[in-house]
Design a protein around this motif. Structure first.
Motif, PDB file in Angstrom:
ATOM      1  N   PHE A  85      96.386 -36.282 -12.933  1.00  0.00           N
ATOM      2  CA  PHE A  85      96.180 -35.595 -14.214  1.00  0.00           C
ATOM      3  C   PHE A  85      97.513 -35.468 -14.957  1.00  0.00           C
ATOM      4  O   PHE A  85      97.581 -35.718 -16.173  1.00  0.00           O
ATOM      5  CB  PHE A  85      95.577 -34.218 -13.969  1.00  0.00           C
ATOM      6  N   ALA A  86      98.566 -35.074 -14.237  1.00  0.00           N
ATOM      7  CA  ALA A  86      99.881 -34.932 -14.863  1.00  0.00           C
ATOM      8  C   ALA A  86     100.389 -36.279 -15.378  1.00  0.00           C
ATOM      9  O   ALA A  86     100.978 -36.363 -16.463  1.00  0.00           O
ATOM     10  CB  ALA A  86     100.875 -34.336 -13.867  1.00  0.00           C
ATOM     11  N   LYS A  87     100.143 -37.350 -14.618  1.00  0.00           N
ATOM     12  CA  LYS A  87     100.594 -38.675 -15.049  1.00  0.00           C
ATOM     13  C   LYS A  87      99.813 -39.151 -16.267  1.00  0.00           C
ATOM     14  O   LYS A  87     100.400 -39.664 -17.235  1.00  0.00           O
ATOM     15  CB  LYS A  87     100.427 -39.672 -13.896  1.00  0.00           C
ATOM     16  N   ASN A  88      98.497 -38.963 -16.250  1.00  0.00           N
ATOM     17  CA  ASN A  88      97.668 -39.428 -17.358  1.00  0.00           C
ATOM     18  C   ASN A  88      97.985 -38.713 -18.665  1.00  0.00           C
ATOM     19  O   ASN A  88      97.758 -39.263 -19.755  1.00  0.00           O
ATOM     20  CB  ASN A  88      96.186 -39.262 -17.019  1.00  0.00           C
ATOM     21  N   HIS A  89      98.472 -37.488 -18.576  1.00  0.00           N
ATOM     22  CA  HIS A  89      98.818 -36.719 -19.774  1.00  0.00           C
ATOM     23  C   HIS A  89     100.324 -36.694 -20.014  1.00  0.00           C
ATOM     24  O   HIS A  89     100.807 -35.856 -20.791  1.00  0.00           O
ATOM     25  CB  HIS A  89      98.276 -35.291 -19.647  1.00  0.00           C
ATOM     26  N   SER A  90     101.045 -37.603 -19.344  1.00  0.00           N
ATOM     27  CA  SER A  90     102.502 -37.739 -19.536  1.00  0.00           C
ATOM     28  C   SER A  90     103.225 -36.410 -19.332  1.00  0.00           C
ATOM     29  O   SER A  90     104.120 -36.027 -20.095  1.00  0.00           O
ATOM     30  CB  SER A  90     102.804 -38.284 -20.944  1.00  0.00           C
ATOM     31  N   LEU A  91     102.858 -35.707 -18.258  1.00  0.00           N
ATOM     32  CA  LEU A  91     103.429 -34.389 -17.985  1.00  0.00           C
ATOM     33  C   LEU A  91     104.441 -34.396 -16.848  1.00  0.00           C
ATOM     34  O   LEU A  91     105.123 -33.382 -16.634  1.00  0.00           O
ATOM     35  CB  LEU A  91     102.305 -33.393 -17.656  1.00  0.00           C
ATOM     36  N   ILE A  92     104.533 -35.492 -16.111  1.00  0.00           N
ATOM     37  CA  ILE A  92     105.414 -35.492 -14.940  1.00  0.00           C
ATOM     38  C   ILE A  92     106.878 -35.308 -15.343  1.00  0.00           C
ATOM     39  O   ILE A  92     107.594 -34.483 -14.772  1.00  0.00           O
ATOM     40  CB  ILE A  92     105.227 -36.784 -14.125  1.00  0.00           C
ATOM     41  N   LYS A  93     107.315 -36.055 -16.362  1.00  0.00           N
ATOM     42  CA  LYS A  93     108.710 -35.901 -16.805  1.00  0.00           C
ATOM     43  C   LYS A  93     108.965 -34.515 -17.397  1.00  0.00           C
ATOM     44  O   LYS A  93     109.978 -33.878 -17.052  1.00  0.00           O
ATOM     45  CB  LYS A  93     109.063 -36.996 -17.809  1.00  0.00           C
ATOM     46  N   PRO A  94     108.088 -33.984 -18.280  1.00  0.00           N
ATOM     47  CA  PRO A  94     108.307 -32.612 -18.769  1.00  0.00           C
ATOM     48  C   PRO A  94     108.325 -31.574 -17.658  1.00  0.00           C
ATOM     49  O   PRO A  94     109.104 -30.615 -17.712  1.00  0.00           O
ATOM     50  CB  PRO A  94     107.129 -32.386 -19.731  1.00  0.00           C
ATOM     51  N   PHE A  95     107.471 -31.741 -16.647  1.00  0.00           N
ATOM     52  CA  PHE A  95     107.474 -30.811 -15.529  1.00  0.00           C
ATOM     53  C   PHE A  95     108.839 -30.783 -14.854  1.00  0.00           C
ATOM     54  O   PHE A  95     109.358 -29.716 -14.520  1.00  0.00           O
ATOM     55  CB  PHE A  95     106.391 -31.203 -14.511  1.00  0.00           C
ATOM     56  N   HIS A  96     109.426 -31.950 -14.651  1.00  0.00           N
ATOM     57  CA  HIS A  96     110.731 -32.003 -14.010  1.00  0.00           C
ATOM     58  C   HIS A  96     111.813 -31.435 -14.917  1.00  0.00           C
ATOM     59  O   HIS A  96     112.751 -30.767 -14.437  1.00  0.00           O
ATOM     60  CB  HIS A  96     111.063 -33.442 -13.605  1.00  0.00           C
ATOM     61  N   PHE A  97     111.708 -31.673 -16.225  1.00  0.00           N
ATOM     62  CA  PHE A  97     112.679 -31.114 -17.167  1.00  0.00           C
ATOM     63  C   PHE A  97     112.614 -29.588 -17.150  1.00  0.00           C
ATOM     64  O   PHE A  97     113.642 -28.908 -17.271  1.00  0.00           O
ATOM     65  CB  PHE A  97     112.403 -31.637 -18.579  1.00  0.00           C
ATOM     66  N   LEU A  98     111.407 -29.038 -16.969  1.00  0.00           N
ATOM     67  CA  LEU A  98     111.225 -27.591 -16.908  1.00  0.00           C
ATOM     68  C   LEU A  98     111.416 -27.043 -15.498  1.00  0.00           C
ATOM     69  O   LEU A  98     111.086 -25.879 -15.234  1.00  0.00           O
ATOM     70  CB  LEU A  98     109.822 -27.232 -17.408  1.00  0.00           C
ATOM     71  N   GLN A  99     111.951 -27.862 -14.593  1.00  0.00           N
ATOM     72  CA  GLN A  99     112.231 -27.463 -13.200  1.00  0.00           C
ATOM     73  C   GLN A  99     110.954 -27.140 -12.431  1.00  0.00           C
ATOM     74  O   GLN A  99     110.946 -26.269 -11.547  1.00  0.00           O
ATOM     75  CB  GLN A  99     113.188 -26.262 -13.163  1.00  0.00           C
ATOM     76  N   LEU A 100     109.880 -27.845 -12.731  1.00  0.00           N
ATOM     77  CA  LEU A 100     108.602 -27.604 -12.066  1.00  0.00           C
ATOM     78  C   LEU A 100     108.112 -28.830 -11.290  1.00  0.00           C
ATOM     79  O   LEU A 100     106.965 -28.848 -10.844  1.00  0.00           O
ATOM     80  CB  LEU A 100     107.540 -27.209 -13.109  1.00  0.00           C
TER      81      LEU A 100
END
Length: 416
Positions: A85-100
Motif C-alpha cells: 500500500f505504501a509503495k503503490n501510493h508513493s509513501l515509502i520515501k516520505p515515510f523515511h524522510f519523516l523518520q517512520l
C-alpha cells in the motif's frame, strides 16, 4: 506424536506473543525517550538533554538511511499488504524522510507474524505440516533484525551510558531513569538474542535454535556489555569532556579495522563505508563478526584483549578522579566496583567460550550443505525453502544482490 501435535499451536503462540512483546517494548522505548527528554528539560539538565536528542536523531537518521537503501534493493518484490500500500501510493520515501521507515517495517513484520500464526493454526487444524510462508517471513525479518541491531548500539547503548552517568553524578535513582535503563538494557539484550536466532533460522532452513543455546548467548553478551557500559559511564561521570575524544579516537581506529576486513555488505562502495562506520560503533561496545577474512577466533581474542585494556584504562582514570568527589561517592567503593566489573567481564568471556565450545551450531560452508539455499537462491522465486542440494538444476548459481547478499554474508559470518 499426539503430545507433539497438541503442543504445536502453543509453540507458535509463544513466538507470536514474543513478537507482540517486542512491539510493546518498541513503543514503550519511544514513550520513555520523550518522557526522558521532558524530564531533563524540567530539571534544567540542558546538556544531557541536548546529547540525548542528538543520540535519538542521529540513530534515527542512520536507521532510515539503511532502511531506504535496503528497500530500494527490492521495491518490486515487496510482499506485505501494508508495504505494498505504501509503495503503490508513493509513501515509502516520505515515510523515511519523516523518520517512520522502521515503523513501516515493523508494521510489515507484525502483519507477516499475524498471518504466519494464523496459517500455522489453520494447518494444524487440517493436519498439514508444510508451511509455504516461511520464505516470506525470513526474507522480511532479516533486514529488520539488522536494523534493530544497529538501533541497539547506536541509540540504546549510548543512552544507557548517558543515563547511568547522570545517575552516578547525582547519586540518586529516579523512577523514569530507572525505567529507561531497564528498557534500554532489555532492548540491547533482546535485539542481540533475536539477531542470533534469526541468523540460525535463515542458515538452517527454518530449524529453530534451542532456548538453552539462546539463553547462554544472551547471558555472555549481557555479562560483557554491562561492564563495558558501566566503565564508560563511570569515566564520563568524572571526565565528561574527554569521553568524546575517547570515542572518536577509538571509533576511527575500529572503522579502519572494519575496512581491513574487506566487508561486502552494501550495493555500492560509498555506502559500504557507512556500514563500516556502523560496525565501528557496534565494536565500541561489543563484538560483531562481519567477515570471514582471517581466523575468527584470533580476531575475537585480539578484540576482547584490546577492549579489556581499554576498559581497565577507563576505570583507572575514574579511580584517580573519584577521590576528588569524596563526599558524593560514599556508596561507590572503587576497591569493590573495579574488581566486580572486571570479574563480570572475565566471567562473560568464559561463558562465551563455553557457548562456542558446546552450544554454538556448526554449519557447512556457504558452498555446501544448508547454505546452498542462501548462496544459490533464485531472486525471482517466492519460496526459497524449496531449493535443495539434490536438485542443483533448480538452484543455479547467480550473483547475489539485495537482501540475499546481505543474508548470505551475515549468515556465513555467523557460523564458524
Amino acid at each position: 506424536m499426539v503430545e507433539t501435535q497438541e503442543r504445536f499451536p502453543f509453540v507458535f503462540l509463544l513466538k507470536y506473543l514474543f513478537t507482540l512483546v517486542g512491539l510493546l517494548l518498541f513503543l514503550l522505548d519511544i514513550a520513555l525517550d520523550i518522557w526522558t527528554v521532558v524530564s531533563l528539560y524540567k530539571d534544567g539538565a540542558y546538556v544531557y538533554m541536548a546529547v540525548l536528542i542528538f543520540l535519538l536523531l542521529g540513530s534515527s537518521v542512520l536507521l532510515q538511511v539503511f532502511s531506504w537503501l535496503w528497500y530500494s534493493d527490492y521495491l518490486e518484490k515487496i510482499e506485505t499488504k501494508v508495504e505494498t500500500f505504501a509503495k503503490n501510493h508513493s509513501l515509502i520515501k516520505p515515510f523515511h524522510f519523516l523518520q517512520l521507515g522502521v515503523h513501516l517495517r515493523y508494521a510489515g513484520v507484525i502483519e507477516t507474524s499475524t498471518m504466519d500464526f494464523l496459517h500455522h493454526i489453520n494447518n494444524f487444524r487440517k493436519d498439514v505440516r508444510h508451511n509455504n510462508r516461511e520464505g516470506v517471513d525470513v526474507k522480511l525479518k532479516h533486514d529488520f533484525l539488522m536494523l534493530r541491531i544497529f538501533e541497539a548500539f547506536s541509540e540504546n547503548t549510548p543512552q544507557f551510558t548517558l543515563i547511568l552517568s547522570r545517575i552516578l553524578q547525582r547519586g540518586e535513582l529516579e523512577l523514569i531513569t530507572g525505567l529507561k535503563i531497564l528498557t534500554a538494557a532489555s532492548a540491547i539484550a533482546i535485539n542481540v538474542a533475536l539477531y542470533h536466532r534469526g541468523m540460525h533460522v535463515y542458515g538452517s532452513k527454518g530449524r529453530k535454535m534451542s532456548l538453552i543455546s539462546t539463553g547462554i548467548y544472551f547471558l555472555w553478551n549481557l555479562l560483557v556489555i554491562i561492564p563495558r557500559v558501566t566503565a564508560l559511564a563511570l569515566f564520563c561521570s568524572v571526565l565528561p569532556c574527554y569521553i568524546i575524544a575517547h570515542f572518536l579516537s577509538l571509533w576511527m581506529l575500529l572503522v579502519l579495522v572494519a575496512w581491513s576486513q574487506k566487508t561486502d555488505h552494501m550495493k555500492s562502495p560509498g555506502w559500504e563505508w557507512l556500514f563500516r562506520a556502523t560496525v565501528g560503533l557496534i565494536w565500541y561496545f561489543s563484538w560483531f563478526n562481519v567477515s570471514k577474512k582471517g581466523n575468527i577466533k584470533v580476531k575475537m581474542a585480539l578484540y576482547y584483549s584490546f577492549m579489556a585494556l581499554d576498559t581497565v584504562m577507563l576505570l583507572g582514570f575514574w579511580y584517580r578522579k573519584v577521590f576528588e568527589y569524596e563526599g558524593c561517592w560514599s556508596s561507590l567503593n572503587p576497591y569493590m566496583v573495579i574488581p566486580t566489573l572486571l570479574g563480570l567481564y572475565v566471567i562473560g568471556i568464559l561463558v562465551k567460550i563455553i557457548y562456542y565450545t558446546w552450544f554454538h551450531p556448526r554449519m557447512a560452508e556457504p558452498s555446501e550443505g544448508p547454505f546452498r539455499q542462501a548462496a544459490t537462491y533464485d531472486a525471482d522465486s517466492t519460496d526459497s525453502t524449496n531449493l535443495t542440494l539434490e536438485d542443483p538444476a533448480a538452484a543455479p548459481a547467480q550473483p547475489l544482490t539485495g537482501v540475499l547478499k546481505r543474508s548470505r554474508n551475515m549468515v556465513a559470518n555467523f557460523y564458524f
